[in-house]
Scaffold this motif. Sequence first.
Motif, short mmCIF file in Angstrom:
data_model
loop_
_atom_site.label_atom_id
_atom_site.label_comp_id
_atom_site.label_asym_id
_atom_site.label_seq_id
_atom_site.Cartn_x
_atom_site.Cartn_y
_atom_site.Cartn_z
N VAL A 85 0.85 -1.21 0.00
CA VAL A 85 0.00 0.00 0.00
C VAL A 85 0.88 1.25 0.00
CG1 VAL A 85 -1.75 1.28 1.30
CG2 VAL A 85 -1.95 -1.20 1.04
N ALA A 86 2.02 1.19 0.67
CA ALA A 86 2.95 2.33 0.63
C ALA A 86 3.40 2.57 -0.82
CB ALA A 86 4.15 2.07 1.53
N LYS A 87 3.66 1.50 -1.56
CA LYS A 87 4.09 1.66 -2.96
C LYS A 87 3.00 2.28 -3.83
CE LYS A 87 7.77 -1.74 -3.30
NZ LYS A 87 7.71 -2.95 -2.50
N LEU A 88 1.75 2.14 -3.39
CA LEU A 88 0.66 2.77 -4.16
C LEU A 88 0.59 4.28 -3.92
CD1 LEU A 88 -2.20 0.13 -3.66
CD2 LEU A 88 -0.70 0.41 -5.64
N GLY A 89 1.33 4.76 -2.91
CA GLY A 89 1.40 6.21 -2.74
C GLY A 89 1.07 6.73 -1.35
N ALA A 90 0.97 5.84 -0.35
CA ALA A 90 0.56 6.29 0.98
C ALA A 90 1.66 6.11 2.01
CB ALA A 90 -0.68 5.50 1.43
N THR A 91 1.61 6.95 3.05
CA THR A 91 2.34 6.67 4.28
C THR A 91 1.41 5.79 5.12
OG1 THR A 91 3.42 8.81 4.17
CG2 THR A 91 3.42 7.69 6.32
N VAL A 92 1.88 4.59 5.48
CA VAL A 92 0.98 3.59 6.06
C VAL A 92 1.16 3.49 7.56
CG1 VAL A 92 0.34 1.14 6.02
CG2 VAL A 92 0.95 2.31 3.89
N HIS A 93 0.03 3.40 8.27
CA HIS A 93 0.02 3.27 9.72
C HIS A 93 -0.76 2.02 10.12
CE1 HIS A 93 1.33 7.41 9.46
NE2 HIS A 93 0.22 7.72 8.82
N ALA A 94 -0.47 1.50 11.31
CA ALA A 94 -1.31 0.45 11.88
C ALA A 94 -2.66 1.07 12.24
CB ALA A 94 -0.65 -0.15 13.11
N PRO A 95 -3.74 0.26 12.25
CA PRO A 95 -5.08 0.85 12.46
C PRO A 95 -5.23 1.62 13.76
CG PRO A 95 -5.28 -1.37 11.59
CD PRO A 95 -3.82 -1.17 11.86
N ASP A 96 -4.50 1.24 14.83
CA ASP A 96 -4.70 1.93 16.11
C ASP A 96 -3.74 3.10 16.30
OD1 ASP A 96 -2.41 0.52 16.32
OD2 ASP A 96 -2.99 -0.66 18.07
N ASP A 97 -3.02 3.48 15.24
CA ASP A 97 -1.94 4.45 15.39
C ASP A 97 -2.16 5.72 14.58
OD1 ASP A 97 0.58 5.32 16.23
OD2 ASP A 97 1.53 4.55 14.40
N PHE A 98 -3.35 5.86 13.95
CA PHE A 98 -3.47 6.94 12.96
C PHE A 98 -3.57 8.31 13.59
CE2 PHE A 98 -7.90 5.73 13.70
CZ PHE A 98 -8.57 6.93 13.74
N SER A 99 -4.18 8.40 14.81
CA SER A 99 -4.44 9.75 15.32
C SER A 99 -3.15 10.49 15.66
CB SER A 99 -5.39 9.73 16.51
OG SER A 99 -5.21 8.60 17.27
N ALA A 100 -2.06 9.75 15.85
CA ALA A 100 -0.77 10.41 16.11
C ALA A 100 -0.24 11.13 14.87
CB ALA A 100 0.24 9.37 16.57
N HIS A 101 -0.84 10.85 13.69
CA HIS A 101 -0.28 11.39 12.44
C HIS A 101 -1.17 12.45 11.79
CE1 HIS A 101 2.83 8.30 12.58
NE2 HIS A 101 1.87 7.50 13.02
N GLY A 102 -2.24 12.85 12.51
CA GLY A 102 -3.11 13.90 11.99
C GLY A 102 -2.48 15.27 12.14
N PRO A 103 -3.22 16.36 11.92
CA PRO A 103 -4.63 16.34 11.52
C PRO A 103 -4.81 16.07 10.03
CG PRO A 103 -3.87 18.61 11.72
CD PRO A 103 -2.71 17.74 12.11
N PHE A 104 -6.01 15.59 9.68
CA PHE A 104 -6.32 15.27 8.29
C PHE A 104 -7.46 16.16 7.78
CE2 PHE A 104 -4.84 11.36 10.36
CZ PHE A 104 -3.69 11.14 9.63
#
Length: 319
Positions: A178-197
């Motif tokens: 999924v990273a190769k498709l163009g995303a920075t990838v996170h584990a499902p319980d870790d996303f809020s540390a990488h906001g805001p979106f």
Amino acid sequence: MRAVTLHPDHSITVSEHPDPRPGAGEILVQVRAAGLNGADMAQRQGRYPAPPGFPPDIPGLEFSGEVLECGPGAARFGPGDRVCAITGGGAQAELVTIHERLVMPVPGQLAWVAAGGAPEAYSTAYDALCGQAGLQAGERVLIHGAAGGVGTAAVQLAAAFRAEVHATVRNPDHRDAVAKLGATVHAPDDFSAHGPFDVILELVGAPNLPADVASLAPWGRIVVIGIGAGAEATLNLGVLMYRRGRILASTLRARPLEEKALLARALERSVMPLLGDGVLTVPVAATYPLDRVADAYDRFSAGGKLGKVVLLPAGDQPR
Ligand SMILES: NC(=O)c1ccc[n+]([C@@H]2O[C@H](COP(=O)([O-])OP(=O)(O)OC[C@H]3O[C@@H](n4cnc5c(N)ncnc54)[C@H](OP(=O)(O)O)[C@@H]3O)[C@@H](O)[C@H]2O)c1
């Protein structure tokens, strides 16, 4: 014709049905590839009946194939044309009829499998991100459930439209892909540390909603498209107000022909050329001949896949 057939005891077979005939404005298509979707799994279990006007026992929301015949007044396509579309049901069969306004031409370079797995995923992703959320270049977008059919499409679309793409992926085996498709990838319980979106595409469901709201940028938009993990959430509306946030939601299947036709025109213009050029791809986890439809449904239901599971009613022909 032979078609995938759902039975009241939830069993699934390939059975004979009368050949469909194209009505006014419709075309008859020989189906080459038909993607599976979560809706098919729910319909098999009796939880998601086909909308009026579609076969109640033949599933299938998307297909690619060759035009065989045009009904009265249908003039946009001719026999032999390569086409694909979303439909309200009946695509997992050797033959399908559909109104010509819902149909998109398949670019020359696109294989049947990709063209049969693209319509639902890309229609959903495009409508949610570009239509409802109004995603702009440079915005930060988060795609939940990004290894699935819609998620892999959404990541690529958002990257192609120059957003900054983040994604959650449950299966660690698929995070690099999924990273190769163009995303920075996170584990499902870790996303809020990488906001805001600015935009959050919710393909998993209610359990994410409180953290989605807390992770919104000012004027951020959450688009709820999948609720497989649950439909009921408790939200702090004060946080939503403070962020000037918006929660949007929709389904495609029940939309009237006019709305689906507008979406098909938008995809023809903005998405199909990118699929034809290879800028966008359709990751395919597995393909199955029609006779192995039960295995295909088991594979889809097992989860843990990257991209689409696709049925090949006419056998394995690349293009
Ligand atoms: N509203 C609409 O019009 C519309 C249209 C199309 C699809 N949908 C819905 O949107 C959702 C996504 O569709 P899809 O075709 O991409 O389905 P999919 O191919 O089955 O992908 C779903 C993805 O979500 C992940 N996931 C599921 N439950 C999860 C959980 N509890 N925590 C973390 N990740 C989870 C899956 O991970 P695993 O593989 O690890 O299970 C998978 O990667 C489905 O619910 C579908 O029914 C809605």
